[in-house]
Design a protein around this motif. Structure first.
Motif, PDB file in Angstrom:
ATOM      1  N   LYS A   1    -119.376 -36.004   5.398  1.00 53.38           N
ATOM      2  CA  LYS A   1    -120.669 -36.014   6.080  1.00 53.38           C
ATOM      3  C   LYS A   1    -121.796 -36.300   5.092  1.00 53.38           C
ATOM      4  CE  LYS A   1    -119.462 -32.870   9.889  1.00 53.38           C
ATOM      5  NZ  LYS A   1    -119.714 -31.523  10.480  1.00 53.38           N
ATOM      6  N   GLU A   2    -121.728 -35.699   3.906  1.00 51.92           N
ATOM      7  CA  GLU A   2    -122.732 -35.968   2.870  1.00 51.92           C
ATOM      8  C   GLU A   2    -122.741 -37.455   2.510  1.00 51.92           C
ATOM      9  OE1 GLU A   2    -122.217 -33.496  -0.542  1.00 51.92           O
ATOM     10  OE2 GLU A   2    -121.915 -31.663   0.638  1.00 51.92           O
ATOM     11  N   MET A   3    -121.544 -38.008   2.464  1.00 54.74           N
ATOM     12  CA  MET A   3    -121.417 -39.429   2.133  1.00 54.74           C
ATOM     13  C   MET A   3    -122.116 -40.298   3.175  1.00 54.74           C
ATOM     14  SD  MET A   3    -117.843 -41.510   1.736  1.00 54.74           S
ATOM     15  CE  MET A   3    -117.779 -43.209   1.187  1.00 54.74           C
ATOM     16  N   ARG A   4    -121.920 -39.968   4.445  1.00 54.01           N
ATOM     17  CA  ARG A   4    -122.545 -40.761   5.512  1.00 54.01           C
ATOM     18  C   ARG A   4    -124.054 -40.561   5.527  1.00 54.01           C
ATOM     19  NH1 ARG A   4    -121.216 -44.731   7.089  1.00 54.01           N
ATOM     20  NH2 ARG A   4    -121.521 -44.569   9.342  1.00 54.01           N
ATOM     21  N   TYR A   5    -124.505 -39.301   5.277  1.00 49.54           N
ATOM     22  CA  TYR A   5    -125.950 -39.053   5.211  1.00 49.54           C
ATOM     23  C   TYR A   5    -126.588 -39.816   4.057  1.00 49.54           C
ATOM     24  CZ  TYR A   5    -125.165 -35.198   8.498  1.00 49.54           C
ATOM     25  OH  TYR A   5    -124.820 -34.456   9.589  1.00 49.54           O
ATOM     26  N   GLY A   6    -125.837 -40.029   2.999  1.00 47.48           N
ATOM     27  CA  GLY A   6    -126.349 -40.768   1.844  1.00 47.48           C
ATOM     28  C   GLY A   6    -126.332 -42.268   2.029  1.00 47.48           C
ATOM     29  N   GLY A   7    -125.845 -42.719   3.182  1.00 48.65           N
ATOM     30  CA  GLY A   7    -125.842 -44.153   3.475  1.00 48.65           C
ATOM     31  C   GLY A   7    -124.752 -44.923   2.762  1.00 48.65           C
ATOM     32  N   ILE A   8    -123.724 -44.252   2.283  1.00 54.11           N
ATOM     33  CA  ILE A   8    -122.641 -44.924   1.557  1.00 54.11           C
ATOM     34  C   ILE A   8    -121.496 -45.173   2.525  1.00 54.11           C
ATOM     35  CG2 ILE A   8    -120.971 -44.703  -0.329  1.00 54.11           C
ATOM     36  CD1 ILE A   8    -123.042 -42.912  -1.718  1.00 54.11           C
ATOM     37  N   LEU A   9    -121.040 -46.418   2.601  1.00 54.45           N
ATOM     38  CA  LEU A   9    -119.950 -46.774   3.498  1.00 54.45           C
ATOM     39  C   LEU A   9    -118.614 -46.347   2.904  1.00 54.45           C
ATOM     40  CD1 LEU A   9    -120.945 -50.360   4.706  1.00 54.45           C
ATOM     41  CD2 LEU A   9    -120.902 -48.260   6.067  1.00 54.45           C
ATOM     42  N   PRO A  10    -117.716 -45.787   3.711  1.00 61.59           N
ATOM     43  CA  PRO A  10    -116.399 -45.415   3.199  1.00 61.59           C
ATOM     44  C   PRO A  10    -115.505 -46.635   3.057  1.00 61.59           C
ATOM     45  CG  PRO A  10    -116.509 -44.953   5.541  1.00 61.59           C
ATOM     46  CD  PRO A  10    -117.881 -45.444   5.141  1.00 61.59           C
ATOM     47  N   ASN A  11    -114.486 -46.512   2.244  1.00 64.45           N
ATOM     48  CA  ASN A  11    -113.457 -47.548   2.185  1.00 64.45           C
ATOM     49  C   ASN A  11    -112.217 -47.055   2.923  1.00 64.45           C
ATOM     50  OD1 ASN A  11    -112.153 -45.767   0.459  1.00 64.45           O
ATOM     51  ND2 ASN A  11    -112.716 -46.902  -1.400  1.00 64.45           N
ATOM     52  N   GLU A  12    -111.150 -47.854   2.881  1.00 66.08           N
ATOM     53  CA  GLU A  12    -109.956 -47.487   3.655  1.00 66.08           C
ATOM     54  C   GLU A  12    -109.309 -46.197   3.156  1.00 66.08           C
ATOM     55  OE1 GLU A  12    -108.595 -50.329   0.426  1.00 66.08           O
ATOM     56  OE2 GLU A  12    -110.317 -50.077   1.763  1.00 66.08           O
ATOM     57  N   VAL A  13    -109.389 -45.933   1.838  1.00 71.28           N
ATOM     58  CA  VAL A  13    -108.793 -44.713   1.290  1.00 71.28           C
ATOM     59  C   VAL A  13    -109.593 -43.495   1.735  1.00 71.28           C
ATOM     60  CG1 VAL A  13    -108.109 -43.510  -0.822  1.00 71.28           C
ATOM     61  CG2 VAL A  13    -107.908 -46.002  -0.684  1.00 71.28           C
ATOM     62  N   THR A  14    -110.929 -43.621   1.743  1.00 75.38           N
ATOM     63  CA  THR A  14    -111.782 -42.514   2.200  1.00 75.38           C
ATOM     64  C   THR A  14    -111.451 -42.134   3.633  1.00 75.38           C
ATOM     65  OG1 THR A  14    -113.525 -43.645   0.942  1.00 75.38           O
ATOM     66  CG2 THR A  14    -114.156 -41.691   2.193  1.00 75.38           C
ATOM     67  N   LEU A  15    -111.413 -43.148   4.492  1.00 72.89           N
ATOM     68  CA  LEU A  15    -111.194 -42.875   5.907  1.00 72.89           C
ATOM     69  C   LEU A  15    -109.782 -42.347   6.158  1.00 72.89           C
ATOM     70  CD1 LEU A  15    -112.789 -42.963   8.478  1.00 72.89           C
ATOM     71  CD2 LEU A  15    -111.948 -45.277   8.908  1.00 72.89           C
ATOM     72  N   ALA A  16    -108.807 -42.903   5.455  1.00 72.47           N
ATOM     73  CA  ALA A  16    -107.431 -42.417   5.625  1.00 72.47           C
ATOM     74  C   ALA A  16    -107.324 -40.949   5.212  1.00 72.47           C
ATOM     75  CB  ALA A  16    -106.471 -43.276   4.811  1.00 72.47           C
TER      76      ALA A  16
END
Length: 747
Positions: free
Chosen positions: A150-165
């Motif tokens: 959630k912090e990552m999304r609030y910071g405007g940083i897009l996840p990669n495939e490893v993050t989402l997996a």
């Protein structure tokens, strides 16, 4: 094996130790990095330290890339203190340096330091967040992983495939179908759903949530499938019990994609539904394909053979175990012992124990359980007494064995011995203890045991809850049983506590409340009813005379719940119809039963005929009863009384003469009166002043702490009330002394 891949310190020293820069090999910094990576890969700290020395000697210690490689080498080799030292004194730290240290902390389980360093990072990127999410998720810290995402999304940083997996894996631990669909939508939105690692993790989450339709839709849409994707979908069907769909999918897996997991999933799917023949066929097909079976797979098959008493198949699997060399594994040995005991071959079970590792505790426990299963309680006790070390399973097996073999007093003695030696009982142990107390009808002992469970914070599972409810019901305290049931019913995941309450109320004659509780159970669709449920329901209908309702539930067993009625269910229906005077229907039901009627069913019909004066059906019932048990005195007495009620005195005298000539005796009836005032503690600790009153064929046991003469006169009057008992028949007296209990039992 890896020696050829490890860095050669002598060669490196020769290449890099020269003082003249011009004499160093070209790209010597790359050689240092390659050496450090090799040391990190093989966790070779000695080679890593030698290379570190060469880095310092060559003047590359300030090179950011080499410095990060050094930190990474120490972190991966498990020397975090050295990595921290380099990190702390480095003047040129970059995000890579932070990511390496965070990864090292996470992998070593130091999550507090990882989080602290992560918060200190000046610039956090996708790799930093992914490292944290993946690390926390892999260790089971799911909520923390989701919080970081959630912090990552609030910071405007897009996840990669490893993050989402990694995030999907974290949510699989506790998320529902709505969260799964939300994550699926996120994957589509950030265009990561085409990555096989993301789609496979989503597929796994759908299967875990039980939404196989959504999972199959996703599986069909996947552009790329690997062996993990196939196995995840296959396992979803297998766990849900959809064997046909699992087999259909298995046949579609490309031959080269099928691995031991694919085959094992299908074998396990068949084993779970006891389709042993299909499981063995699949197992043989796997061997023909050249795929070697694992020890776990063979153990599952042997366990299935034990459940189904498939002796021949078990013999063959035992041979396979010996050929594969799995027999030396302790858990395999215990499984083989269990198999032979379950098939009634106790001699082979003990032989397997003798040739194996005798010090293996599970094997000894398997031998004890095998003896108990086959009714050999004394042999089990010999093995138990010889054990130098015992665990809770050892004690639980013996206590359960004594409780099941109608020796509840010894079961309670053993329980006291277990507690005295400091062994903490578990739910299985205490379920057997409550069963023993219930068979003795000792309410205060049951209360003491219930308090023991509460005081020692032993969690109540469904079996233990059912045992407590059953104990209170059988000891006459139906209100206490209801109180326990109300406390646990919302937490119950199986039908056992419901069965105990329904049957307990039926036994106490409270048919209306019993059927009311059953109606609540019917509305809980996630709880699967079984044959015991309907024994309680039909018994309640018998007590209340609800014939039509009983017939309705009897039909619903098969039509709605797909439960085949057993002989006890037919017995309840015969009793129900017999009490209502519908004797022709009761007899017709007996004649059309899919199994042969036993003594109890014919006796029930005969008793109903005596009640309603139906001589014709009563004679046929008595005839069938005599075929099953020629010396059944109770049946002959019932028929004699039936004739007497009809005024057929010649037939009465004929039956009485035949009974005298055959020396047939009717077993005396039993009555019981229990005056309870105490607990379990001194049942074992204080056994003094024993007194038993034997009265003819019956006996009277009196247990009291202060047995005054006035109480004894009351006892005498109680005996004289019963016309078939005579006070002069008193033989001898034994008084069992309890610390606060006065128990009087008239059998």
């Amino acid at each position: 094996m890896f020696n050829s891949l490890k860095p050669k310190p002598c060669w490196l020293h020769k290449c890099l130790s020269t003082s003249a820069p011009s004499s160093r090999p070209h790209h010597y910094d790359l050689l240092l990095i390659s050496s450090l990576k090799s040391a990190a890969t093989h966790c070779s700290i000695s080679h890593g330290r030698i290379t570190h020395c060469l880095v310092i000697k060559s003047g590359f210690a300030s090179n950011p890339f080499i410095l990060n490689t050094l930190i990474n080498m120490y972190a991966k080799c498990g020397f975090l203190q050295d990595a921290e030292r380099l990190f702390s004194f480095s003047p040129n730290l970059d995000p890579v340096s932070y990511n390496i240290m965070i990864s090292g902390y996470v992998k070593s389980g130091r999550f507090h330091e990882a989080r602290s360093l992560f918060d200190q990072m000046p610039k956090k990127g996708c790799v930093s967040y992914t490292t944290m999410v993946m690390g926390f998720a892999s260790k089971g810290y799911w909520r923390e992983a989701i919080g970081i995402f959630k912090e990552m999304r609030y910071g405007g940083i897009l996840p990669n495939e490893v993050t989402l997996a990694s995030l999907i894996s974290a949510c699989s631990g506790f998320g529902g179908i709505s969260i799964c669909r939300m994550l699926h939508g996120l994957a589509v939105k950030v265009i990561l759903d085409e990555f096989v690692i993301v789609s496979t993790n989503l597929l796994h989450m759908y299967c875990v949530c039980g939404s196989l339709k959504d999972g199959r839709d996703l599986f069909n849409q996947m552009l790329e499938k690997n062996v993990v994707s196939w196995n995840v979908m296959l396992n979803g069907y297998a766990k849900a019990g959809d064997i046909e769909l699992a087999r259909e999918l298995f046949e579609k897996i490309p031959v080269k994609e099928k691995d031991v997991v694919s085959w094992g999933t299908m074998v396990d799917a068949y084993v779970q539904v006891d389709w042993l023949s299909e499981a063995l066929t699949m197992f043989c097909a796997m061997l023909r394909e050249g795929v070697e079976a694992s020890d776990v797979m063979i153990v599952d098959l042997v366990s299935a053979c034990a459940r189904l008493s498939a002796t021949l198949e078990g013999f063959q699997l035992h041979g396979r175990i010996v050929k594969a060399g799995f027999e030396c594994y302790d858990f395999v040995q215990a499984t083989i012992i269990h198999f032979y005991a379950a098939c009634g071959r106790v001699d082979l079970a003990y032989l397997q124990f003798e040739v194996g590792v005798k010090d293996h505790l599970p094997s000894r426990n398997a031998v004890i359980a095998g003896y108990i299963r086959n009714g050999m309680i004394e042999q089990a006790r010999l093995v138990f007494d010889e054990m130098a070390e015992r665990d809770v399973s050892s004690w639980s097996s013996m206590i359960a064995g004594y409780a099941q073999s109608e020796q509840p007093n010894i079961a309670l003695e053993l329980f006291q011995e277990m507690v005295a030696c400091g062994m903490q009982p578990n739910q299985i142990t205490l379920a057997s203890v409550f069963s023993a107390i219930a068979s003795l009808g000792m309410l205060n002992e049951g209360r003491w045991a219930h308090e023991y469970v509460q005081n020692n914070c032993i969690p109540l599972n469904d079996n233990l809850s059912a045992a407590i409810i059953d104990m209170y019901a059988k000891c006459g305290s139906i209100n206490a049983a209801l109180e326990v049931f109300c406390q646990i019913r919302e937490k119950a995941s199986t039908v056992s506590p419901w069965n105990a309450m329904i049957c307990g109320l039926a036994m106490h004659g409270d048919a209306n409340l019993s059927l009311e509780i059953y109606s609540y159970l019917e509305r809980r669709h996630h709880i699967k009813q079984n044959s015991i449920t309907f024994i309680g329901v039909l018994t309640a209908c018998c007590h209340a005379g609800l014939v039509e309702l009983g017939e309705k539930y009897f039909k619903r067993m098969k039509n709605v719940y797909n439960i085949d009625p057993g002989i006890k269910h037919y017995g309840c229906m015969v009793d129900l119809l017999g009490r209502a005077g519908r004797l022709e229907e009761a007899e017709k039901m007996i004649m059309t039963m899919p199994m042969k009627a036993d003594v109890v069913i014919w006796g029930t019909l005969l008793a109903a005929c005596r009640t309603h004066g139906n001589v014709d059906i009563g004679e046929r019932a008595a005839e069938n009863l005599a075929k099953l048990e020629p010396c059944h005195g109770g049946g002959k007495v019932l028929l004699s009384n039936l004739y007497a009620d009809a005024g057929r005195w010649e037939d009465v005298f004929s039956i009485r003469r035949a009974m005298q000539n055959q020396r047939v005796k009717k077993s005396p009836g039993y009555s019981g009166v229990i005056l309870v005032k105490a607990g379990i503690g001194d049942l074992i600790k204080r056994r003094t002043d024993d007194m038993t009153l034997a009265i003819g064929d019956g006996r009277l046991a009196v247990m009291a702490s202060d047995f005054a003469m006035g109480q004894f006169r009351f006892l005498k009057r109680l005996l004289l009330v019963h016309g078939h008992l005579n006070y002069q028949h008193l033989g001898y007296v034994v008084l069992y002394n309890f610390y606060r209990n006065a128990v009087l039992m008239l059998f």
